[in-house]
Design a protein around this motif. Structure first.
Motif, mmCIF file in Angstrom:
data_model
loop_
_atom_site.group_PDB
_atom_site.id
_atom_site.type_symbol
_atom_site.label_atom_id
_atom_site.label_comp_id
_atom_site.label_asym_id
_atom_site.label_seq_id
_atom_site.Cartn_x
_atom_site.Cartn_y
_atom_site.Cartn_z
ATOM 1 N N ILE A 297 0.863 -1.181 0.000
ATOM 2 C CA ILE A 297 0.000 0.000 0.000
ATOM 3 C C ILE A 297 0.895 1.225 0.000
ATOM 4 O O ILE A 297 1.831 1.317 0.799
ATOM 5 N N ARG A 298 0.609 2.136 -0.896
ATOM 6 C CA ARG A 298 1.373 3.384 -0.988
ATOM 7 C C ARG A 298 0.582 4.491 -0.308
ATOM 8 O O ARG A 298 -0.564 4.756 -0.659
ATOM 9 N N VAL A 299 1.175 5.138 0.679
ATOM 10 C CA VAL A 299 0.556 6.285 1.334
ATOM 11 C C VAL A 299 0.988 7.525 0.568
ATOM 12 O O VAL A 299 2.162 7.872 0.543
ATOM 13 N N ARG A 300 0.039 8.161 -0.072
ATOM 14 C CA ARG A 300 0.334 9.322 -0.913
ATOM 15 C C ARG A 300 0.352 10.623 -0.117
ATOM 16 O O ARG A 300 1.152 11.506 -0.391
ATOM 17 N N GLU A 301 -0.551 10.741 0.859
ATOM 18 C CA GLU A 301 -0.613 11.914 1.729
ATOM 19 C C GLU A 301 -1.063 11.456 3.102
ATOM 20 O O GLU A 301 -1.687 10.399 3.244
ATOM 21 N N HIS A 302 -0.779 12.269 4.104
ATOM 22 C CA HIS A 302 -1.237 11.937 5.452
ATOM 23 C C HIS A 302 -1.412 13.209 6.260
ATOM 24 O O HIS A 302 -0.850 14.252 5.941
ATOM 25 N N THR A 303 -2.210 13.104 7.313
ATOM 26 C CA THR A 303 -2.380 14.233 8.214
ATOM 27 C C THR A 303 -1.371 14.112 9.349
ATOM 28 O O THR A 303 -0.722 13.079 9.522
ATOM 29 N N CYS A 304 -1.271 15.157 10.116
ATOM 30 C CA CYS A 304 -0.258 15.262 11.162
ATOM 31 C C CYS A 304 -0.462 14.215 12.261
ATOM 32 O O CYS A 304 -1.566 14.060 12.777
ATOM 33 N N PRO A 305 0.594 13.511 12.635
ATOM 34 C CA PRO A 305 0.486 12.494 13.690
ATOM 35 C C PRO A 305 0.390 13.076 15.098
ATOM 36 O O PRO A 305 0.298 12.324 16.063
ATOM 37 N N CYS A 306 0.376 14.401 15.228
ATOM 38 C CA CYS A 306 0.244 14.995 16.560
ATOM 39 C C CYS A 306 -1.191 14.941 17.061
ATOM 40 O O CYS A 306 -1.460 15.242 18.223
ATOM 41 N N ARG A 307 -2.127 14.550 16.233
ATOM 42 C CA ARG A 307 -3.539 14.452 16.614
ATOM 43 C C ARG A 307 -3.883 13.003 16.958
ATOM 44 O O ARG A 307 -3.242 12.064 16.509
ATOM 45 N N ARG A 308 -4.929 12.829 17.745
ATOM 46 C CA ARG A 308 -5.361 11.490 18.153
ATOM 47 C C ARG A 308 -5.879 10.684 16.963
ATOM 48 O O ARG A 308 -5.664 9.480 16.876
ATOM 49 N N ILE A 309 -6.570 11.350 16.049
ATOM 50 C CA ILE A 309 -7.066 10.682 14.844
ATOM 51 C C ILE A 309 -6.265 11.196 13.651
ATOM 52 O O ILE A 309 -6.165 12.405 13.441
ATOM 53 N N GLY B 185 -4.455 -0.396 -8.075
ATOM 54 C CA GLY B 185 -5.212 0.424 -9.011
ATOM 55 C C GLY B 185 -6.375 1.174 -8.393
ATOM 56 O O GLY B 185 -7.110 1.856 -9.094
ATOM 57 N N LEU B 186 -6.571 1.042 -7.095
ATOM 58 C CA LEU B 186 -7.646 1.739 -6.401
ATOM 59 C C LEU B 186 -7.055 2.614 -5.302
ATOM 60 O O LEU B 186 -5.874 2.530 -4.992
ATOM 61 N N ALA B 187 -7.899 3.449 -4.706
ATOM 62 C CA ALA B 187 -7.453 4.315 -3.623
ATOM 63 C C ALA B 187 -8.481 4.282 -2.499
ATOM 64 O O ALA B 187 -9.656 3.966 -2.713
ATOM 65 N N PHE B 188 -8.031 4.607 -1.295
ATOM 66 C CA PHE B 188 -8.912 4.648 -0.130
ATOM 67 C C PHE B 188 -8.290 5.555 0.914
ATOM 68 O O PHE B 188 -7.132 5.935 0.829
ATOM 69 N N VAL B 189 -9.080 5.904 1.922
ATOM 70 C CA VAL B 189 -8.581 6.690 3.038
ATOM 71 C C VAL B 189 -8.531 5.773 4.251
ATOM 72 O O VAL B 189 -9.493 5.062 4.546
ATOM 73 N N ARG B 190 -7.401 5.783 4.925
ATOM 74 C CA ARG B 190 -7.223 5.010 6.150
ATOM 75 C C ARG B 190 -7.318 5.978 7.332
ATOM 76 O O ARG B 190 -6.701 7.036 7.325
ATOM 77 N N ARG B 191 -8.109 5.603 8.340
ATOM 78 C CA ARG B 191 -8.253 6.407 9.550
ATOM 79 C C ARG B 191 -7.684 5.621 10.717
ATOM 80 O O ARG B 191 -8.068 4.473 10.951
ATOM 81 N N THR B 192 -6.782 6.238 11.464
ATOM 82 C CA THR B 192 -6.185 5.587 12.626
ATOM 83 C C THR B 192 -6.541 6.398 13.866
ATOM 84 O O THR B 192 -6.306 7.604 13.921
ATOM 85 N N TYR B 193 -7.120 5.710 14.841
ATOM 86 C CA TYR B 193 -7.535 6.338 16.098
ATOM 87 C C TYR B 193 -6.649 5.798 17.204
ATOM 88 O O TYR B 193 -6.614 4.594 17.446
ATOM 89 N N ARG B 194 -5.905 6.680 17.853
ATOM 90 C CA ARG B 194 -5.012 6.279 18.934
ATOM 91 C C ARG B 194 -5.607 6.737 20.258
ATOM 92 O O ARG B 194 -5.779 7.924 20.494
ATOM 93 N N HIS B 195 -5.907 5.786 21.115
ATOM 94 C CA HIS B 195 -6.419 6.109 22.449
ATOM 95 C C HIS B 195 -5.817 5.092 23.399
ATOM 96 O O HIS B 195 -4.628 5.104 23.616
ATOM 97 N N ASP B 196 -6.587 4.189 23.915
ATOM 98 C CA ASP B 196 -6.063 3.117 24.777
ATOM 99 C C ASP B 196 -5.621 1.937 23.931
ATOM 100 O O ASP B 196 -5.703 0.800 24.342
ATOM 101 N N GLY B 197 -5.187 2.190 22.767
ATOM 102 C CA GLY B 197 -4.785 1.203 21.776
ATOM 103 C C GLY B 197 -4.882 1.884 20.429
ATOM 104 O O GLY B 197 -4.959 3.102 20.346
ATOM 105 N N ILE B 198 -4.893 1.095 19.394
ATOM 106 C CA ILE B 198 -4.984 1.659 18.043
ATOM 107 C C ILE B 198 -6.115 0.964 17.301
ATOM 108 O O ILE B 198 -6.193 -0.263 17.279
ATOM 109 N N ALA B 199 -6.992 1.753 16.705
ATOM 110 C CA ALA B 199 -8.068 1.229 15.871
ATOM 111 C C ALA B 199 -7.867 1.793 14.460
ATOM 112 O O ALA B 199 -7.739 3.005 14.292
ATOM 113 N N VAL B 200 -7.820 0.920 13.478
ATOM 114 C CA VAL B 200 -7.587 1.336 12.093
ATOM 115 C C VAL B 200 -8.806 0.957 11.255
ATOM 116 O O VAL B 200 -9.265 -0.189 11.292
#
Length: 98
Positions: free
Chosen positions: A38-50, A59-74
């Motif tokens: 998987i190629r990550v083309r852009e990302h938001t700042c890791p200083c935020r919780r989400i 050949g397709l694209a998608f957005v991955r959301r990572t939530y960091r709290h008492d663990g990691i949910a992707v």
């Protein structure tokens, strides 16, 4: 020419805008191994919780959301054509979708 080095020291990455009252609800799904690479083309700042990543694979694209709290949910958006995912990515950045 002015010295702009101080800007690169303080710049992390993109931050998403605050959520707008009339926003689109994205159908997030649990991350699933659909591609070897998987190629990550852009990302938001890791200083935020989400954080969000604009990803491409197979050949397709998608957005991955990572939530960091008492663990990691992707989670992932639907895998779509690149143009459609670019539009979704922009709506997320502008606070028009979550």
């Amino acid at each position: 020419m002015s010295d702009l080095g101080h800007l690169t020291e303080t710049y992390h990455s993109l931050h998403v805008a605050p959520l707008q009252s009339q926003h689109e609800r994205v159908a997030w799904r649990l991350e699933a191994p659909r591609a070897d690479r998987i190629r990550v083309r852009e990302h938001t700042c890791p200083c935020r919780r989400i954080t969000y990543e604009f990803c491409m694979a197979g050949g397709l694209a998608f957005v991955r959301r990572t939530y960091r709290h008492d663990g990691i949910a992707v989670h992932e958006s639907d895998w779509l054509q690149t143009r459609e995912t670019e539009q979704l990515w922009l709506r997320i950045l502008l606070g028009q979708a979550r």
